[in-house]
Write an enzyme that holds these catalytic residues in place. Sequence first.
Site, mmCIF file in Angstrom:
data_model
loop_
_atom_site.group_PDB
_atom_site.id
_atom_site.type_symbol
_atom_site.label_atom_id
_atom_site.label_comp_id
_atom_site.label_asym_id
_atom_site.label_seq_id
_atom_site.Cartn_x
_atom_site.Cartn_y
_atom_site.Cartn_z
ATOM 1 N N HIS A 5 -30.660 -47.642 19.145
ATOM 2 C CA HIS A 5 -31.207 -48.662 19.416
ATOM 3 C C HIS A 5 -30.650 -49.782 20.722
ATOM 4 C CE1 HIS A 5 -31.749 -52.985 17.365
ATOM 5 N NE2 HIS A 5 -33.181 -52.889 18.221
ATOM 6 N N HIS A 45 -35.226 -56.583 26.258
ATOM 7 C CA HIS A 45 -35.537 -57.326 24.937
ATOM 8 C C HIS A 45 -36.606 -58.849 24.955
ATOM 9 C CE1 HIS A 45 -35.059 -58.692 21.282
ATOM 10 N NE2 HIS A 45 -35.236 -57.455 20.657
#
Length: 265
Positions: A18, A60
């Site tokens: 991730h 992100h």
Amino acid sequence: MNKIEHLENNTDIIVAAHRGLKSDYPENTLLAFQKALESEVDMLEFDLRLSKDGVVVVIHDDTLDRTTNGSGQVSDYTLAELKQLDAGAWFDPVFEGLKIPTLEELCTLLNAYPEVLLNVEVKPSRHAKEVADKAVAMLEDYGYLQRCVFTSFDAAIIAYLHDSYQLKTQGFPAELMTNFDSGPDGTYSKMWVVGISMKLLTPKIVKDFLDLGIKSWSYCPDVDQQVYYSLECGVALMTCNNPRPAMRIRHEIATAAQPLNKEMS
């Protein structure tokens, strides 16, 4: 070359990193991705946004404040301006000097890892369709498209990727998505996979999605108990901040099965 279709009927543990190996390195940096690749994960997950001058970058948040020494919206900065920022020291001073990567830089890194699958998350924004178009074109140019699943919390982007490109998509439970279409030809009909957080994961939700023809992947099982629970719920693909527990348990399961396989042969 590995292809995303190989996961269609997969029951083996598949481990995705991730935002790279974010437990140990600054997330979504080339170093975090390199270290994840060196640890032999099966898949990389990463997040895409657009710079002011239209370059797809890997970050992100919609703002720079958390993961760089900058502030404000990512989309308000040109690539040259973004490259002036430090994207490592926030995590640990030893990583000072790391930069926000472009998608092209990540694609170059991936050249040496043709078996690694890619989970490409298009972050919700007013530029999301442009990000999707540019990412698809670049990944196709590099020959990576067959290795990709495309993810978004924006159901309109899921539909766009599915309808325009016939790509495999990962969405989320309806309550977590924007622009969700609950109709019979709506969002769920365009999702290949659903991502379920450990907070929401239960055997029932996995079965409910399976009844809709949608596979379930979990995020983020980072300790042994969560990995085993994912397996108990019927989930084999796990997107992890720390991939080590899932990879170790996979090895232990495979090792334990070897004597049984020999006996049966």
